[in-house]
Each structure stands twice: as structure tokens, then as C-alpha cells.
Motif scaffolding. Structure first.
Motif, PDB file in Angstrom:
ATOM      1  N   MET A  13      27.887  29.822  46.446  1.00  0.00           N
ATOM      2  CA  MET A  13      28.615  29.811  45.169  1.00  0.00           C
ATOM      3  C   MET A  13      27.994  30.815  44.196  1.00  0.00           C
ATOM      4  SD  MET A  13      31.097  27.743  45.555  1.00  0.00           S
ATOM      5  CE  MET A  13      31.650  27.342  43.937  1.00  0.00           C
ATOM      6  N   LEU A  14      26.677  30.865  44.152  1.00  0.00           N
ATOM      7  CA  LEU A  14      26.000  31.830  43.292  1.00  0.00           C
ATOM      8  C   LEU A  14      26.360  33.255  43.703  1.00  0.00           C
ATOM      9  CD1 LEU A  14      23.819  32.287  41.056  1.00  0.00           C
ATOM     10  CD2 LEU A  14      22.193  32.507  42.940  1.00  0.00           C
ATOM     11  N   SER A  15      26.326  33.533  44.999  1.00  0.00           N
ATOM     12  CA  SER A  15      26.669  34.864  45.499  1.00  0.00           C
ATOM     13  C   SER A  15      28.123  35.208  45.212  1.00  0.00           C
ATOM     14  CB  SER A  15      26.420  34.953  47.000  1.00  0.00           C
ATOM     15  OG  SER A  15      25.067  34.735  47.274  1.00  0.00           O
ATOM     16  N   ALA A  16      28.992  34.222  45.380  1.00  0.00           N
ATOM     17  CA  ALA A  16      30.419  34.460  45.138  1.00  0.00           C
ATOM     18  C   ALA A  16      30.686  34.796  43.675  1.00  0.00           C
ATOM     19  CB  ALA A  16      31.232  33.225  45.547  1.00  0.00           C
ATOM     20  N   GLY A  17      29.836  34.347  42.782  1.00  0.00           N
ATOM     21  CA  GLY A  17      30.005  34.676  41.374  1.00  0.00           C
ATOM     22  C   GLY A  17      29.255  35.926  40.949  1.00  0.00           C
ATOM     23  N   LEU A  18      28.031  36.088  41.454  1.00  0.00           N
ATOM     24  CA  LEU A  18      27.199  37.208  41.006  1.00  0.00           C
ATOM     25  C   LEU A  18      27.658  38.550  41.562  1.00  0.00           C
ATOM     26  CD1 LEU A  18      23.539  35.873  41.010  1.00  0.00           C
ATOM     27  CD2 LEU A  18      25.015  36.380  39.066  1.00  0.00           C
ATOM     28  N   ILE A  19      28.130  38.570  42.786  1.00  0.00           N
ATOM     29  CA  ILE A  19      28.535  39.842  43.379  1.00  0.00           C
ATOM     30  C   ILE A  19      29.710  40.456  42.628  1.00  0.00           C
ATOM     31  CG2 ILE A  19      29.508  40.904  45.460  1.00  0.00           C
ATOM     32  CD1 ILE A  19      27.631  39.058  47.075  1.00  0.00           C
ATOM     33  N   PRO A  20      30.797  39.721  42.364  1.00  0.00           N
ATOM     34  CA  PRO A  20      31.886  40.319  41.574  1.00  0.00           C
ATOM     35  C   PRO A  20      31.444  40.677  40.160  1.00  0.00           C
ATOM     36  CG  PRO A  20      32.695  38.388  42.716  1.00  0.00           C
ATOM     37  CD  PRO A  20      31.211  38.414  42.904  1.00  0.00           C
ATOM     38  N   LEU A  21      30.581  39.860  39.563  1.00  0.00           N
ATOM     39  CA  LEU A  21      30.078  40.170  38.223  1.00  0.00           C
ATOM     40  C   LEU A  21      29.284  41.477  38.225  1.00  0.00           C
ATOM     41  CD1 LEU A  21      29.651  39.316  35.251  1.00  0.00           C
ATOM     42  CD2 LEU A  21      27.575  38.168  36.038  1.00  0.00           C
ATOM     43  N   ALA A  22      28.410  41.644  39.215  1.00  0.00           N
ATOM     44  CA  ALA A  22      27.612  42.867  39.304  1.00  0.00           C
ATOM     45  C   ALA A  22      28.493  44.086  39.561  1.00  0.00           C
ATOM     46  CB  ALA A  22      26.562  42.728  40.400  1.00  0.00           C
ATOM     47  N   LEU A  23      29.470  43.952  40.446  1.00  0.00           N
ATOM     48  CA  LEU A  23      30.352  45.085  40.735  1.00  0.00           C
ATOM     49  C   LEU A  23      31.207  45.447  39.522  1.00  0.00           C
ATOM     50  CD1 LEU A  23      31.457  44.243  44.377  1.00  0.00           C
ATOM     51  CD2 LEU A  23      29.824  45.982  43.630  1.00  0.00           C
ATOM     52  N   THR A  24      31.673  44.457  38.785  1.00  0.00           N
ATOM     53  CA  THR A  24      32.456  44.719  37.579  1.00  0.00           C
ATOM     54  C   THR A  24      31.595  45.404  36.524  1.00  0.00           C
ATOM     55  OG1 THR A  24      33.819  42.798  38.047  1.00  0.00           O
ATOM     56  CG2 THR A  24      33.899  43.659  35.805  1.00  0.00           C
ATOM     57  N   THR A  25      30.368  44.926  36.364  1.00  0.00           N
ATOM     58  CA  THR A  25      29.460  45.536  35.394  1.00  0.00           C
ATOM     59  C   THR A  25      29.161  46.983  35.763  1.00  0.00           C
ATOM     60  OG1 THR A  25      28.456  43.376  34.987  1.00  0.00           O
ATOM     61  CG2 THR A  25      27.212  45.310  34.288  1.00  0.00           C
ATOM     62  N   LEU A  26      28.857  47.235  37.020  1.00  0.00           N
ATOM     63  CA  LEU A  26      28.583  48.604  37.460  1.00  0.00           C
ATOM     64  C   LEU A  26      29.802  49.502  37.303  1.00  0.00           C
ATOM     65  CD1 LEU A  26      26.457  47.986  40.664  1.00  0.00           C
ATOM     66  CD2 LEU A  26      25.669  48.888  38.477  1.00  0.00           C
ATOM     67  N   ASP A  27      30.978  48.954  37.506  1.00  0.00           N
ATOM     68  CA  ASP A  27      32.203  49.735  37.370  1.00  0.00           C
ATOM     69  C   ASP A  27      32.442  50.164  35.930  1.00  0.00           C
ATOM     70  OD1 ASP A  27      34.541  50.918  38.438  1.00  0.00           O
ATOM     71  OD2 ASP A  27      35.725  49.243  37.651  1.00  0.00           O
ATOM     72  N   HIS A  28      32.007  49.357  34.979  1.00  0.00           N
ATOM     73  CA  HIS A  28      32.235  49.677  33.573  1.00  0.00           C
ATOM     74  C   HIS A  28      31.132  50.542  32.962  1.00  0.00           C
ATOM     75  CE1 HIS A  28      35.298  46.604  33.973  1.00  0.00           C
ATOM     76  NE2 HIS A  28      35.827  47.093  32.876  1.00  0.00           N
ATOM     77  N   LEU A  29      30.042  50.763  33.699  1.00  0.00           N
ATOM     78  CA  LEU A  29      29.003  51.669  33.191  1.00  0.00           C
ATOM     79  C   LEU A  29      29.515  53.099  33.272  1.00  0.00           C
ATOM     80  CD1 LEU A  29      25.762  50.215  34.782  1.00  0.00           C
ATOM     81  CD2 LEU A  29      26.473  50.055  32.411  1.00  0.00           C
ATOM     82  N   HIS A  30      29.038  53.909  32.393  1.00  0.00           N
ATOM     83  CA  HIS A  30      29.456  55.312  32.393  1.00  0.00           C
ATOM     84  C   HIS A  30      29.008  56.003  33.670  1.00  0.00           C
ATOM     85  CE1 HIS A  30      30.879  55.068  28.315  1.00  0.00           C
ATOM     86  NE2 HIS A  30      29.725  54.541  27.940  1.00  0.00           N
ATOM     87  N   GLY A  31      29.842  56.888  34.186  1.00  0.00           N
ATOM     88  CA  GLY A  31      29.557  57.581  35.437  1.00  0.00           C
ATOM     89  C   GLY A  31      28.343  58.489  35.365  1.00  0.00           C
ATOM     90  N   GLN A  32      27.970  58.923  34.193  1.00  0.00           N
ATOM     91  CA  GLN A  32      26.838  59.832  34.060  1.00  0.00           C
ATOM     92  C   GLN A  32      25.564  59.117  33.620  1.00  0.00           C
ATOM     93  OE1 GLN A  32      27.041  62.914  35.138  1.00  0.00           O
ATOM     94  NE2 GLN A  32      29.149  62.465  35.682  1.00  0.00           N
ATOM     95  N   PHE A  33      25.535  57.801  33.725  1.00  0.00           N
ATOM     96  CA  PHE A  33      24.354  57.035  33.371  1.00  0.00           C
ATOM     97  C   PHE A  33      23.215  57.468  34.288  1.00  0.00           C
ATOM     98  CE2 PHE A  33      22.157  52.763  33.226  1.00  0.00           C
ATOM     99  CZ  PHE A  33      21.738  52.897  31.919  1.00  0.00           C
TER     100      PHE A  33
END
Length: 111
Positions: A13-33
């Protein structure tokens, strides 16, 4: 030996929540970070990173069989991590400078 074995319902359950959260967060970071560039470089040649990483673990780390004290283990981990990032940057340079690569080389280092 796996750290979280057997996988419990809580871990799943933790993995099922953290993985999408991490991918969403990384997707919203600027590409040139700039802190993301080492991860981007490693992702460009992930197959060769995996193969080299596996070979190093099997030939050098596994024979120690956990006999390292924690500070030495952490130092080994950091050296291995830094080495993989440096290998990724080296392969990025090779990929950019070597034209007409054979298929197997393109397959291993990305193209």
C-alpha cells in the motif's frame, strides 16, 4: 537477501501510493533542474549501468558477505553510486562523439 521480504500489505500500500506521488512530483519539476541531470544521464544508459553495477556487486561486494562495518559499507555505496554517475556521463560523451555506432553498442549505451 531482500530488505522487505515477504512483501506485506502495508508495504504494498505504501509503494502503491509513494511511487505515483514520486513520479508526479518528478514530472512537475523543471526539465533543467541541475540536480536531476545525474539521474537523467544514468537513465539514458540504464542497461549498461545495470550490467556494470551487477558485475561489480557479484565480483567485489558479494564476496565480502556483509563483513563491512556500516561506515565502510556507506563509503562503498557512495563510491559505487558516484562511479555509476561518472560512467553515465562518460557514455553520454561517447554517444555524442561517436557516429555510426554498431547496433549492439547503441543497444547497450542508448542511442
Amino acid at each position: 537477501m531482500e530488505v522487505f521480504y515477504p512483501p506485506t500489505i502495508g508495504l504494498l500500500m505504501l509503494s502503491a501510493g509513494l511511487i505515483p506521488l514520486a513520479l508526479t512530483t518528478l514530472d512537475h519539476l523543471h526539465g533543467q533542474f541541475t540536480l536531476m541531470d545525474p539521474l537523467r544521464a544514468a537513465g539514458e544508459c540504464s542497461l549498461v549501468i545495470y550490467l556494470v553495477h551487477y558485475a561489480i556487486i557479484v565480483k567485489m561486494v558479494e564476496p565480502l558477505q556483509g563483513r563491512l562495518p556500516f561506515p565502510a559499507y556507506m563509503a562503498t555505496f557512495l563510491v559505487l553510486f558516484a562511479g555509476m554517475i561518472l560512467l553515465a556521463y562518460l557514455l553520454r560523451h561517447v554517444r555524442a562523439s561517436w557516429r555510426g555506432q554498431p547496433f549492439l553498442v547503441r543497444f547497450l549505451i542508448g542511442s
